[in-house]
Design a protein around this motif. Structure first.
Motif, PDB file in Angstrom:
ATOM      1  N   SER A  94       0.812  -1.220   0.000  1.00  0.00           N
ATOM      2  CA  SER A  94       0.000   0.000   0.000  1.00  0.00           C
ATOM      3  C   SER A  94       0.844   1.269   0.000  1.00  0.00           C
ATOM      4  O   SER A  94       0.329   2.365  -0.231  1.00  0.00           O
ATOM      5  N   SER A  96       3.981   3.761  -1.407  1.00  0.00           N
ATOM      6  CA  SER A  96       4.558   4.074  -2.715  1.00  0.00           C
ATOM      7  C   SER A  96       5.934   3.422  -2.851  1.00  0.00           C
ATOM      8  O   SER A  96       6.546   2.993  -1.856  1.00  0.00           O
ATOM      9  N   LYS A 129       8.016   5.304 -11.500  1.00  0.00           N
ATOM     10  CA  LYS A 129       6.838   4.869 -10.743  1.00  0.00           C
ATOM     11  C   LYS A 129       6.969   5.164  -9.252  1.00  0.00           C
ATOM     12  O   LYS A 129       6.276   4.558  -8.428  1.00  0.00           O
ATOM     13  N   GLN A 132       3.864   5.670  -7.195  1.00  0.00           N
ATOM     14  CA  GLN A 132       2.811   4.667  -7.379  1.00  0.00           C
ATOM     15  C   GLN A 132       2.849   3.645  -6.242  1.00  0.00           C
ATOM     16  O   GLN A 132       3.937   3.280  -5.771  1.00  0.00           O
ATOM     17  N   GLU A 136       0.810  -2.177  -7.021  1.00  0.00           N
ATOM     18  CA  GLU A 136       0.268  -2.082  -8.381  1.00  0.00           C
ATOM     19  C   GLU A 136       1.293  -2.462  -9.443  1.00  0.00           C
ATOM     20  O   GLU A 136       0.961  -2.539 -10.629  1.00  0.00           O
ATOM     21  N   SER A 138       4.226  -4.726 -11.569  1.00  0.00           N
ATOM     22  CA  SER A 138       4.361  -6.117 -12.042  1.00  0.00           C
ATOM     23  C   SER A 138       5.267  -6.887 -11.077  1.00  0.00           C
ATOM     24  O   SER A 138       5.965  -6.306 -10.237  1.00  0.00           O
ATOM     25  N   ARG A 142       8.157  -5.361  -8.667  1.00  0.00           N
ATOM     26  CA  ARG A 142       8.103  -5.512  -7.200  1.00  0.00           C
ATOM     27  C   ARG A 142       9.415  -6.084  -6.677  1.00  0.00           C
ATOM     28  O   ARG A 142       9.892  -5.684  -5.608  1.00  0.00           O
TER      29      ARG A 142
END
Length: 236
Positions: A94, A96, A129, A132, A136, A138, A142
């Motif tokens: 959760s 960023s 990212k 983000q 979320e 890929s 991650r």
């Protein structure tokens, strides 16, 4: 001969009454890539956890830079320069991307921005990212967050448990390229890999474990060339 920078020597241990590790020895020098391979249930991940202090040894010891660290907690080993990236549950979904990376620097009291910049240079997609939620991303992205967060601790040893599990061959090759780059900075890499052939191609040294003991040990090239290793563990 001088002792390796990190060594888990003659390690014996397991869960409950049963031993999973039966005297295996794993070592890595500064700036080297050492890879642990072997069949399922061979004790590969258990050996990593023992080296990192997540499993109390019943025999053997772990030494880092000449110091016996067998009695230290994982947290104390992080403070000594070890970082561990587990196979799963290795990000805060959760939060960023940048918050995940900042969490890796929780022990530091200095300016973390140069290290953050180094991680973004290594993994440019994370810069794109950075705001983000990490959940979320890929699977391969991650994994980059998880490795990046470990690098934020400024480790001397980076331990990776199945870093390419569940990612595409292209992403696997990219991750291995980044692992080589990290090792070239002088960080020791110790990793467990199911993709044994590809992992041994980048390994300075390799360990084939069977039933918690060393079956074969050598350079990556030596193990790749060994007909017994090829036939039994590399598919011919």
């Amino acid at each position: 001969m001088s002792e390796p920078f990190l060594i888990g020597e003659a390690m014996v241990g397991g869960y409950g009454a049963a031993n999973i590790l039966n005297g295996c020895t794993i070592a890595v020098e500064k700036g080297e890539i050492a890879v642990i391979v072997g069949p399922n249930g061979a004790g590969k991940s258990t050996a990593m956890k023992a080296v990192f202090g997540m499993l109390r040894l019943r025999g053997g010891h772990v030494r880092l830079d000449g110091q016996d660290i067998s009695a230290l907690s994982p947290q104390d080993r992080v403070a000594r320069g070890m970082a561990f990236v587990p196979q799963t549950h290795n990000i805060f979904a959760s939060m960023s991307v940048e918050e995940n990376l900042e969490m890796g620097a929780f022990l530091r009291r200095d300016d973390i921005r140069p290290t953050l910049e180094m991680v973004y240079h290594l993994f440019p997609i994370l810069r794109d990212k950075r705001h983000q939620p990490a959940g979320e991303l890929s699977g391969g992205q991650r994994q980059q967050v998880a490795v990046g967060r470990a690098l934020m601790t400024q480790p001397k040893v980076l331990m990776l448990d199945e870093p390419t599990a569940g990612v595409s061959p292209i992403v696997m090759d990219e991750l291995f390229d980044r692992i080589i780059e990290i090792a070239r900075t002088g960080i020791s890499i110790l990793m467990v890999e199911q993709n044994a052939r590809q992992a041994l191609m980048i390994a300075d040294r390799g360990y084939v474990l069977v039933q918690g003991a060393n079956r074969f040990t050598g350079t990556g090239a030596e193990l790749m060339a060994d007909p017994d290793v090829r036939r039994t563990f590399l598919g011919g």
